[in-house]
Design an enzyme around this catalytic site. Structure first.
Site, PDB file in Angstrom:
ATOM      1  N   ASN A   9       0.872  -1.172   0.000  1.00 20.79           N
ATOM      2  CA  ASN A   9       0.000   0.000   0.000  1.00 20.79           C
ATOM      3  C   ASN A   9       0.911   1.224   0.000  1.00 20.79           C
ATOM      4  O   ASN A   9       1.440   1.608   1.031  1.00 20.79           O
ATOM      5  CB  ASN A   9      -0.902  -0.022   1.244  1.00 20.79           C
ATOM      6  CG  ASN A   9      -1.696   1.255   1.404  1.00 20.79           C
ATOM      7  OD1 ASN A   9      -1.804   2.057   0.465  1.00 20.79           O
ATOM      8  ND2 ASN A   9      -2.249   1.474   2.592  1.00 20.79           N
ATOM      9  N   LYS A  11       0.184   4.215  -0.274  1.00 21.45           N
ATOM     10  CA  LYS A  11      -0.455   5.426   0.264  1.00 21.45           C
ATOM     11  C   LYS A  11      -0.204   6.596  -0.699  1.00 21.45           C
ATOM     12  O   LYS A  11      -0.173   6.387  -1.906  1.00 21.45           O
ATOM     13  CB  LYS A  11       0.049   5.703   1.686  1.00 21.45           C
ATOM     14  CG  LYS A  11      -0.077   4.457   2.578  1.00 21.45           C
ATOM     15  CD  LYS A  11       0.107   4.732   4.032  1.00 21.45           C
ATOM     16  CE  LYS A  11      -0.062   3.423   4.796  1.00 21.45           C
ATOM     17  NZ  LYS A  11      -0.073   3.603   6.232  1.00 21.45           N
ATOM     18  N   HIS A  96      -9.596   1.461   4.504  1.00 21.23           N
ATOM     19  CA  HIS A  96      -8.290   1.540   5.157  1.00 21.23           C
ATOM     20  C   HIS A  96      -8.405   2.476   6.363  1.00 21.23           C
ATOM     21  O   HIS A  96      -9.170   3.441   6.335  1.00 21.23           O
ATOM     22  CB  HIS A  96      -7.234   2.061   4.174  1.00 21.23           C
ATOM     23  CG  HIS A  96      -5.873   2.056   4.788  1.00 21.23           C
ATOM     24  ND1 HIS A  96      -5.426   3.115   5.540  1.00 21.23           N
ATOM     25  CD2 HIS A  96      -4.896   1.112   4.816  1.00 21.23           C
ATOM     26  CE1 HIS A  96      -4.211   2.812   5.997  1.00 21.23           C
ATOM     27  NE2 HIS A  96      -3.866   1.612   5.565  1.00 21.23           N
ATOM     28  N   GLU A  98      -6.768   4.872   7.421  1.00 20.68           N
ATOM     29  CA  GLU A  98      -6.625   6.325   7.154  1.00 20.68           C
ATOM     30  C   GLU A  98      -7.891   6.881   6.502  1.00 20.68           C
ATOM     31  O   GLU A  98      -8.269   8.033   6.731  1.00 20.68           O
ATOM     32  CB  GLU A  98      -5.380   6.567   6.295  1.00 20.68           C
ATOM     33  CG  GLU A  98      -4.109   6.432   7.131  1.00 20.68           C
ATOM     34  CD  GLU A  98      -2.943   5.775   6.437  1.00 20.68           C
ATOM     35  OE1 GLU A  98      -2.864   5.822   5.202  1.00 20.68           O
ATOM     36  OE2 GLU A  98      -2.094   5.191   7.140  1.00 20.68           O
ATOM     37  N   GLU A 168      -5.863  -4.715  10.382  1.00 23.47           N
ATOM     38  CA  GLU A 168      -4.789  -3.758  10.664  1.00 23.47           C
ATOM     39  C   GLU A 168      -5.122  -2.989  11.941  1.00 23.47           C
ATOM     40  O   GLU A 168      -5.908  -2.033  11.908  1.00 23.47           O
ATOM     41  CB  GLU A 168      -4.652  -2.764   9.501  1.00 23.47           C
ATOM     42  CG  GLU A 168      -4.244  -3.411   8.203  1.00 23.47           C
ATOM     43  CD  GLU A 168      -3.643  -2.378   7.250  1.00 23.47           C
ATOM     44  OE1 GLU A 168      -2.505  -2.576   6.843  1.00 23.47           O
ATOM     45  OE2 GLU A 168      -4.318  -1.385   6.950  1.00 23.47           O
ATOM     46  N   GLY A 174       2.084   2.375  10.874  1.00 19.18           N
ATOM     47  CA  GLY A 174       3.035   3.475  10.744  1.00 19.18           C
ATOM     48  C   GLY A 174       3.682   3.877  12.057  1.00 19.18           C
ATOM     49  O   GLY A 174       4.293   4.938  12.157  1.00 19.18           O
ATOM     50  N   SER A 213       3.006  -1.915  10.438  1.00 23.33           N
ATOM     51  CA  SER A 213       4.459  -1.909  10.683  1.00 23.33           C
ATOM     52  C   SER A 213       5.154  -3.216  10.279  1.00 23.33           C
ATOM     53  O   SER A 213       6.083  -3.660  10.940  1.00 23.33           O
ATOM     54  CB  SER A 213       4.761  -1.563  12.146  1.00 23.33           C
ATOM     55  OG  SER A 213       4.369  -0.222  12.415  1.00 23.33           O
TER      56      SER A 213
END
Ligand code: PGA
Length: 249
Positions: A9, A11, A96, A98, A168, A174, A213
């Protein structure tokens, strides 16, 4: 024998120029492998670049990071599922963390996106996972079950469509904090049994990926856990060398 799904991904990284460089470097070394599927979730503007670089290769798929549920029209800035498919995407991320936490996406919106993807012959990867507050409050299981049920609620004929789930935990994305293989496996087991209630034994064929991560050093250990069918990788997927090492795990 499981057939892992290794998903990058990017991003908001790798525009068309960087995407071309990445794909050239990655494909120069990554020989076709039939024991796994690799997916590159690129920004919409780089989809054609990724798809063109792949040519007809079926072991590496181009994916889009987000779609809107309407097919076309007055939705400035959005990308529809048929448009993403036309640009070469074969799969889309939905929900996702985010999208949920930065852009306020709801379970109902995720459900519309999953349904729209299937209508446009795109597979979807529905992302679910708890925040640290939810984990500490003991709400993880209830939350992932809800995200799963509600996210899949509007997809017709779920039992026969092509989709996957990415677990996730938000606190691991992250941050450098990875869920242990045991922690992730426990939630994967919850997800699998919830899926079984929804679609019976077909649930056994749905890949459940872990994300948060993941890097070249911890990928192999996570992938060894029987309940973990693949990895969704953000930061460590942006550079070709790091991604290559994970894709070959
Ligand atoms: P990360 O991101 O690997 O950088 O933690 C994972 C993701 O957001 O999909």
């Amino acid at each position: 024998m499981k057939r892992p799904v290794l998903a990058a991904n990017w991003k908001m990284n790798n525009g068309p120029t960087a995407a071309k460089k990445f794909m050239d470097a990655f494909l120069a070394t990554y020989a076709r492998r039939d024991d796994r599927t690799v997916v590159i979730f690129a920004p919409a503007v780089s989809l054609s670049t990724v798809a063109n670089a792949l040519g007809g290769r079926g072991d590496v798929l181009a994916g889009v990071q987000n779609i809107y549920w309407a097919e076309k029209g007055a939705f400035t800035g959005e990308t529809s599922a048929p448009m993403a498919r036309d640009a070469g995407a074969r799969v889309t991320l939905v929900g996702h963390s985010e999208r949920r936490h930065v852009f306020g996406e709801t379970d109902d919106q995720c459900a519309k996106k999953c349904a729209a993807a299937i209508k446009a012959a795109l597979s979807f990867m529905l992302c679910i996972g708890e925040t640290i507050e939810q984990r500490e409050a003991g709400e993880t299981e209830r939350l992932v079950k809800r995200q799963l049920r509600e996210g899949l609620a509007q997809t017709e004929n779920l039992i026969s469509v092509d989709f996957s789930i990415a677990y996730e935990p938000v606190w691991a994305i992250g941050t450098g904090l990875t869920a242990s293989a045991a922690d992730a496996s426990a939630i994967h087991t919850v997800i699998r049994s919830e899926l079984r209630e929804m679609i019976g034994t077909r649930a056994n064929e749905i890949p459940i990926l872990y994300g948060g991560s993941v890097n070249p050093s911890n990928a192999a250990g996570l992938l060894r856990a029987p309940e973990i069918d693949g990895l969704l990788v953000g930061g460590a997927s942006v550079e070709a060398a790091s991604w290559l090492s994970i894709a070959q795990t």
